[in-house]
Write an enzyme that holds these catalytic residues in place. Structure first.
Site, mmCIF file in Angstrom:
data_model
loop_
_atom_site.group_PDB
_atom_site.id
_atom_site.type_symbol
_atom_site.label_atom_id
_atom_site.label_comp_id
_atom_site.label_asym_id
_atom_site.label_seq_id
_atom_site.Cartn_x
_atom_site.Cartn_y
_atom_site.Cartn_z
ATOM 1 N N ALA A 69 10.900 -8.583 -2.673
ATOM 2 C CA ALA A 69 11.656 -8.764 -3.908
ATOM 3 C C ALA A 69 12.184 -7.391 -4.324
ATOM 4 O O ALA A 69 11.599 -6.358 -3.980
ATOM 5 C CB ALA A 69 10.753 -9.347 -4.977
ATOM 6 N N GLY A 113 8.029 -10.368 -0.613
ATOM 7 C CA GLY A 113 8.830 -11.590 -0.692
ATOM 8 C C GLY A 113 9.562 -11.901 0.603
ATOM 9 O O GLY A 113 9.899 -13.056 0.871
ATOM 10 N N GLU A 116 7.076 -13.690 2.609
ATOM 11 C CA GLU A 116 6.892 -15.001 1.965
ATOM 12 C C GLU A 116 8.078 -15.929 2.250
ATOM 13 O O GLU A 116 7.899 -17.124 2.492
ATOM 14 C CB GLU A 116 6.696 -14.804 0.452
ATOM 15 C CG GLU A 116 5.370 -14.109 0.153
ATOM 16 C CD GLU A 116 5.253 -13.617 -1.277
ATOM 17 O OE1 GLU A 116 6.186 -12.932 -1.754
ATOM 18 O OE2 GLU A 116 4.245 -13.925 -1.931
ATOM 19 N N GLU A 136 2.407 -5.758 -1.929
ATOM 20 C CA GLU A 136 2.597 -5.746 -3.390
ATOM 21 C C GLU A 136 1.503 -4.976 -4.120
ATOM 22 O O GLU A 136 1.730 -4.362 -5.155
ATOM 23 C CB GLU A 136 2.642 -7.189 -3.925
ATOM 24 C CG GLU A 136 3.875 -7.983 -3.529
ATOM 25 C CD GLU A 136 3.734 -8.742 -2.222
ATOM 26 O OE1 GLU A 136 2.862 -8.405 -1.402
ATOM 27 O OE2 GLU A 136 4.526 -9.690 -2.014
HETATM 28 N N1 CAA Z 1 13.303 -3.374 -3.425
HETATM 29 C C1 CAA Z 1 14.334 -2.571 -3.703
HETATM 30 N N2 CAA Z 1 14.816 -1.636 -2.851
HETATM 31 C C2 CAA Z 1 14.204 -1.524 -1.665
HETATM 32 C C3 CAA Z 1 13.121 -2.336 -1.296
HETATM 33 C C4 CAA Z 1 12.661 -3.300 -2.239
HETATM 34 N N3 CAA Z 1 11.658 -4.166 -1.971
HETATM 35 N N4 CAA Z 1 12.713 -1.983 -0.059
HETATM 36 C C5 CAA Z 1 13.537 -0.994 0.340
HETATM 37 N N5 CAA Z 1 14.435 -0.711 -0.633
HETATM 38 C C6 CAA Z 1 15.495 0.293 -0.606
HETATM 39 C C7 CAA Z 1 14.917 1.699 -0.788
HETATM 40 O O1 CAA Z 1 14.703 1.975 -2.153
HETATM 41 C C8 CAA Z 1 16.021 2.551 -0.182
HETATM 42 O O2 CAA Z 1 17.061 2.643 -1.123
HETATM 43 P P1 CAA Z 1 17.856 4.071 -1.280
HETATM 44 O O3 CAA Z 1 18.525 4.286 0.047
HETATM 45 O O4 CAA Z 1 18.825 3.801 -2.408
HETATM 46 O O5 CAA Z 1 16.824 5.110 -1.571
HETATM 47 C C9 CAA Z 1 16.531 1.667 0.956
HETATM 48 O O6 CAA Z 1 16.111 0.331 0.669
HETATM 49 C C10 CAA Z 1 15.956 2.054 2.297
HETATM 50 O O7 CAA Z 1 14.540 2.079 2.170
HETATM 51 P P2 CAA Z 1 13.628 3.343 2.580
HETATM 52 O O8 CAA Z 1 14.394 4.613 2.455
HETATM 53 O O9 CAA Z 1 12.347 3.239 1.835
HETATM 54 O O10 CAA Z 1 13.411 3.016 4.145
HETATM 55 P P3 CAA Z 1 12.165 3.428 5.044
HETATM 56 O O11 CAA Z 1 12.566 3.052 6.441
HETATM 57 O O12 CAA Z 1 11.742 4.825 4.785
HETATM 58 O O13 CAA Z 1 10.957 2.467 4.576
HETATM 59 C C11 CAA Z 1 9.967 0.356 3.922
HETATM 60 C C12 CAA Z 1 11.057 1.081 4.751
HETATM 61 C C13 CAA Z 1 8.590 0.696 4.497
HETATM 62 C C14 CAA Z 1 10.237 -1.130 4.074
HETATM 63 C C15 CAA Z 1 10.051 0.802 2.452
HETATM 64 O O14 CAA Z 1 11.393 0.701 2.009
HETATM 65 C C16 CAA Z 1 9.196 -0.009 1.521
HETATM 66 O O15 CAA Z 1 7.990 0.197 1.470
HETATM 67 N N6 CAA Z 1 9.814 -0.950 0.757
HETATM 68 C C17 CAA Z 1 9.140 -1.732 -0.257
HETATM 69 C C18 CAA Z 1 8.277 -2.811 0.350
HETATM 70 C C19 CAA Z 1 7.557 -3.577 -0.727
HETATM 71 O O16 CAA Z 1 6.769 -3.048 -1.485
HETATM 72 N N7 CAA Z 1 7.827 -4.895 -0.800
HETATM 73 C C20 CAA Z 1 7.212 -5.758 -1.770
HETATM 74 C C21 CAA Z 1 8.080 -5.900 -2.982
HETATM 75 S S1 CAA Z 1 7.298 -6.812 -4.294
HETATM 76 C C22 CAA Z 1 7.498 -8.461 -3.888
HETATM 77 O O17 CAA Z 1 8.056 -8.804 -2.879
HETATM 78 C C23 CAA Z 1 6.943 -9.454 -4.901
HETATM 79 C C24 CAA Z 1 6.845 -10.855 -4.406
HETATM 80 O O18 CAA Z 1 5.882 -11.226 -3.781
HETATM 81 C C25 CAA Z 1 7.889 -11.837 -4.708
#
Ligand code: CAA
Length: 262
Positions: A69, A113, A116, A136
């Site tokens: 998400a 998400g 999921e 998360e």
């Molecule tokens: N939401 C918003 N933006 C996201 C995102 C997310 N879930 N995941 C990645 N992005 C964005 C980053 O902020 C980044 O944006 P910028 O270029 O503007 O800085 C871009 O995508 C590229 O990401 P990274 O630079 O972080 O890429 P990476 O290769 O270094 O890392 C990753 C990849 C490990 C997937 C890392 O991006 C990450 O940890 N993302 C978040 C994962 C996460 O926590 N997901 C759970 C979200 S909560 C949820 O989903 C609730 C639910 O159950 C419904």
């Protein structure tokens, strides 16, 4: 590249074709925001209603199916925002009402998400580059789109607790061993293999495909006796179809069946 957050194409050359839905926020690793989930829901409803479509594939980019998400959207939400707008339930659960098969073709990250969403599909074909996780907990929340419920049904309690409590990722090999994905293919073959699986489904009798999906899903809701009765009655009902006659006649005549979805 189109501005649409979900690209909709029809692929394959059978009489009934494959609806190919590509999540399209590649710069944000397909982070799932409300607008994207609205578009995905609308596309799923339209493709489910289209008689010319026999199977749906949902996929992302080479780097990410979806990284979860959208955290930048969620960061400012208060309880009343998510509660009153019925966050998640309002537009993510369309997938549950789709009657045609939906295959998730996953390359790269399927996190939070994203994992999921893949689990809401009927089965997952993973590229060898796929990474699954429910991270998360690392941002002060818990899975909110079914992760704590669907993951244990797929991989059992111990591995789910490990994933949900530590937030670690599992690679494609571990996901296949654990039963989360149905098969792993080389990343450069993902589209071809997912399309082949979807086309194989499109060539079958639509009503039997829908009933098979309903029966398997019923196994997650009903006790064994009720589930068996549900299966038995749908099995019986298929003897009222033209496609049962055609399928069995074709087998006995050693020819290819020509199903009419009736
Ligand atoms: N939401 C918003 N933006 C996201 C995102 C997310 N879930 N995941 C990645 N992005 C964005 C980053 O902020 C980044 O944006 P910028 O270029 O503007 O800085 C871009 O995508 C590229 O990401 P990274 O630079 O972080 O890429 P990476 O290769 O270094 O890392 C990753 C990849 C490990 C997937 C890392 O991006 C990450 O940890 N993302 C978040 C994962 C996460 O926590 N997901 C759970 C979200 S909560 C949820 O989903 C609730 C639910 O159950 C419904």
């Amino acid at each position: 590249m189109s501005d649409s957050l979900v690209l909709v194409e029809r692929r394959g050359d059978g009489e009934r074709r494959v609806a190919w839905l590509t999540l399209n926020r590649p710069k944000q690793l397909n982070a799932l925001n409300d607008a994207l989930m609205d578009e995905l829901g609308a596309a799923l409803r339209a493709m489910d209603a289209d008689e010319g479509v026999g199977c749906i594939v949902v996929t992302g980019s080479e780097k990410a199916f979806a990284a979860g998400a959208d955290i930048s959207a969620m960061a400012k939400y208060e309880f009343m925002d998510v509660y009153k707008r019925d966050f998640i339930t309002r537009n993510w659960e369309t997938m549950r009402s789709v009657r045609k098969p939906v295959i998730a073709a996953v390359a790269g990250f399927a996190l939070g998400g994203g994992c999921e969403l893949a689990m809401m599909c009927d089965f997952i074909i993973a590229a060898d580059s796929a990474r699954f996780g429910q991270p998360e907990i690392k941002i002060g929340i818990i899975p909110g789109a079914g992760g704590t419920q669907r993951l244990p049904r797929a991989v059992g309690k111990s591995k789910t607790m490990d994933m949900v409590l530590t937030g670690r990722m599992m690679d494609a090999a571990e996901a296949e061993r654990a039963g989360l994905v149905s098969r792993i293919v080389p990343a450069d073959r993902l589209q071809a293999e997912a399309l082949a699986a979807a086309e194989a489904i499109c060539a079958l009798s639509g009503p039997s495909v829908m009933m098979a999906k309903e029966c398997v899903n019923r196994s997650f809701e009903a006790g064994l006796s009720d589930g068996l009765m549900y299966e038995r009655r749908l099995f019986h009902s298929l003897f009222a179809t033209q496609d049962q006659k055609e399928g069995m006649d074709a087998f006995l005549a050693k020819r290819k069946p020509s199903f009419r979805n009736a």
